[in-house]
Write a protein that holds these residues in place. Structure first.
Motif, PDB file in Angstrom:
ATOM      1  N   THR A  97      33.875  49.821  54.264  1.00 58.31           N
ATOM      2  CA  THR A  97      35.247  50.177  54.545  1.00 58.31           C
ATOM      3  C   THR A  97      35.558  51.243  53.617  1.00 58.31           C
ATOM      4  O   THR A  97      36.397  52.008  54.248  1.00 58.31           O
ATOM      5  N   MET A  98      35.131  51.622  52.526  1.00 57.40           N
ATOM      6  CA  MET A  98      35.625  52.452  51.796  1.00 57.40           C
ATOM      7  C   MET A  98      34.907  53.993  52.443  1.00 57.40           C
ATOM      8  O   MET A  98      35.624  55.182  52.127  1.00 57.40           O
ATOM      9  N   SER A 100      34.998  54.407  55.257  1.00 59.43           N
ATOM     10  CA  SER A 100      35.834  55.045  56.666  1.00 59.43           C
ATOM     11  C   SER A 100      37.148  55.280  56.079  1.00 59.43           C
ATOM     12  O   SER A 100      37.948  55.878  57.014  1.00 59.43           O
ATOM     13  N   VAL A 101      37.358  55.343  54.749  1.00 57.66           N
ATOM     14  CA  VAL A 101      38.834  55.859  54.154  1.00 57.66           C
ATOM     15  C   VAL A 101      38.658  57.306  54.018  1.00 57.66           C
ATOM     16  O   VAL A 101      37.905  57.960  54.011  1.00 57.66           O
ATOM     17  N   PRO A 102      39.831  58.122  54.797  1.00 56.28           N
ATOM     18  CA  PRO A 102      39.840  59.252  54.983  1.00 56.28           C
ATOM     19  C   PRO A 102      39.914  60.049  53.289  1.00 56.28           C
ATOM     20  O   PRO A 102      40.386  59.599  52.583  1.00 56.28           O
TER      21      PRO A 102
END
Lengths: 267, 290
Positions: A97-98, A100-102
């Motif tokens: 998830t991290m 995919s964080v912009p």
């Protein structure tokens, strides 16, 4: 069907090739100007060279590696060797998830925490911490797959010979060293090419000296490209083109190493 | 005894590192949200109004409505193109390409995926921008230009993820379909069905990357805060405002807090998309198993 897809694929392929070649070629001649790598920029970046940006980027990469490789490696070992399966899956999905964080979010987070709350200001230190926050999960996510790929029998074999968990981990690391190298190179590429977090937390457009403390601001390649393209006129653009070409060449080198290690493993 | 202490320390140290990473995600959400509380409290629903005049002295307006809409339009439009093209290329590489063709294309695509976004921004401004001017556009930086550059950024990613999930489809399945007399098109349908979780995952990641990408829209989109009406209009997506203004604003001011609210929106969009991806992937996996 076959021919439609073939034409489409060649179209996409040629477009990508065009982008790569046009960026590299449009900046290549400037790389051979005398002093391009060793001189300071002069007259609003219209003359001179890229020495401080190059050194700034190198310092930043050095710091990011010094922070994120030990933490990332140790975290990866926990995920693949020690954690119970469910916990390991949970942590890995958090790391994914991290990923995919912009990247701008890491910049803004770094600004709030490192620059303002902890008082590091716009500095080399803040930028490298913000970049490390981004690189660590990236490294873990990539490296853990390689560690998991080491066959179970190998671990059980060593343990049954009386090795401790620590020794068996060392052996797993040795067995997956190609994969770890791949992850390292990919992490390096990601951190090197990221602009938004540095722009927000640590970079200045122009500085008269190299940073000599961790809390000094720094000039880097990507942020200078941005600044020149956006703020300066045509007379300075050659420098941005030169730096862009250099960055793409470095990325091609990094990916070539990755492709080579991948091929070695297959054989 | 000695050995036990060492192994205990070893486990402790490694678990700390892993937990720190998990904690970092929560810290990010917490910090960004806590800085944006002031904006939510003081501006409220005004945050979604269309006007953005953050530094107007008498009555500043902090409406991100237009930017949010522009961001969504740009992301949806570009994603659809990337999905279609990426799927086409991946199917070609998987089914029809010769070994040498496949190897060469994948290699070039991998190199292209390594081009830093700021360099693509430079490409958009200096090379594509000039082309647009020569073709008669009134602004070198515009919606279409940003959309093209964003596709260059994400296409390699889409192709390689889709290709990998197509390659994972069991060989027997395809052979079975062929031996039952399936034609080309039907075989591809079977493969697409079985690769669906991976493909949907790739599609949503592409959307996520386009929506969150900052440098490219900052440099190439044009920066005008108006709703996009034609392909050649300059636009300003959310992340462009965030990237260009956060460095220059006084820490602790209302403007600063509103920018954090934008970051919070971008972050929560990404997190929601992640949860959604997991849900959809799981449901698709169940659907395939029947």
């Amino acid at each position: 069907m076959r021919w439609t897809l073939r034409i489409l694929s060649y179209g996409v392929f040629l477009a990508m090739l065009f982008v790569l070649v046009s960026i590299v070629v449009s900046g290549l001649p400037y790389l051979f100007r005398p002093g391009f790598f060793t001189a300071w920029p002069k007259r609003a970046m219209s003359e001179g060279g890229i020495f401080p940006m190059l050194v700034g980027s190198l310092m930043l990469m050095g710091l990011v590696f010094a922070i994120s490789i030990p933490v990332g490696l140790v975290g990866t070992i926990f995920l693949s060797e020690l954690a119970p399966r469910r916990l390991s899956m949970l942590l890995q999905s958090l790391a994914a998830t991290m990923n995919s964080v912009p990247s701008i979010v890491y910049g803004v987070f770094g600004l709030a925490l490192f620059c303002v709350k902890l008082g590091f200001g716009t500095s080399l230190l803040s930028a490298s911490l913000a970049l490390s926050t981004m690189s660590i999960p990236f490294f873990m996510n990539s490296a853990v797959e390689f560690l998991r790929a080491v066959p179970k029998e190998l671990r059980e074999g060593v343990i049954s010979l009386g090795a401790s968990k620590f020794q068996s981990t060392l052996m797993v690391l040795r067995a997956s060293r190609n994969g770890i190298l791949t992850s390292l190179m990919l992490t390096l590429g990601r951190a090197f090419s990221e602009t938004a977090p540095i722009l927000v937390t640590g970079a200045v457009f122009y500085s008269t000296k190299l940073p000599d403390k961790l809390t000094d601001p720094v000039m880097t390649l990507p942020t200078s490209i941005y600044a020149i393209v956006m703020n300066l006129g045509e007379r300075s653009q050659w420098m941005a083109r030169g730096m862009a070409s250099l960055m793409v060449l470095i990325m091609i080198f990094i990916y070539s190493v990755v492709q080579l290690t991948r091929r070695n493993k297959r054989e | 005894m000695m050995k036990k202490t060492i192994s205990f320390l070893f486990v402790l140290l490694t678990s700390l590192a892993a937990v720190a990473v998990a904690a970092a995600l929560f810290a990010i959400v917490f910090f960004i949200f806590s800085e944006s509380i002031r904006a939510i409290r003081e501006v409220g629903f005004g945050l979604f109004s269309p006007n953005w005049y953050p530094v107007w002295e008498t009555e500043p307006e902090f409406g991100i409505g237009t930017m949010l809409l522009n961001s969504l339009i740009l992301a949806v439009w570009t994603s659809v193109w990337v999905w279609i093209l990426g799927l086409g290329v991946a199917i070609y590489l998987h089914r029809y390409a010769s070994n040498r063709e496949r190897e060469l294309m994948l290699r070039i695509l991998e190199y292209a995926s390594g081009i830093p976004s700021v360099v693509l921004g430079l490409f958009g401004v200096l090379i594509l921008g000039n082309l647009f001017l020569r073709l008669g556009a009134w602004s070198a930086q515009n919606f279409l230009n940003a959309s093209i550059v964003l596709s260059i950024l994400t296409l390699p990613f889409m192709v390689s993820l889709t290709f990998q999930s197509l390659e994972k489809v069991p060989r027997q399945l395809v052979e079975g379909a062929i031996s039952l007399g399936a034609k080309d098109f039907a075989v591809i349908q079977v493969e697409l069905k079985h690769a669906a979780p991976g493909i949907v995952n790739a599609m949503l990641s592409v959307f996520n990357r386009i929506f969150g990408e900052t440098m490219i829209v900052l440099m190439v989109a044009g920066g005008a805060n108006m709703l996009v009406g034609s392909f050649l209009d300059p636009v300003r997506p959310l992340t462009a405002t965030l990237g260009s203004e956060i460095g220059e604003v006084a820490a602790g001011s209302l403007h600063y807090s509103v920018l954090f609210f934008i970051a919070f929106l971008v972050l929560s969009g990404c997190l929601i998309l992640n949860v959604l991806t997991n849900r959809i992937t799981r449901r698709l996996e169940r659907w395939i198993k029947g």
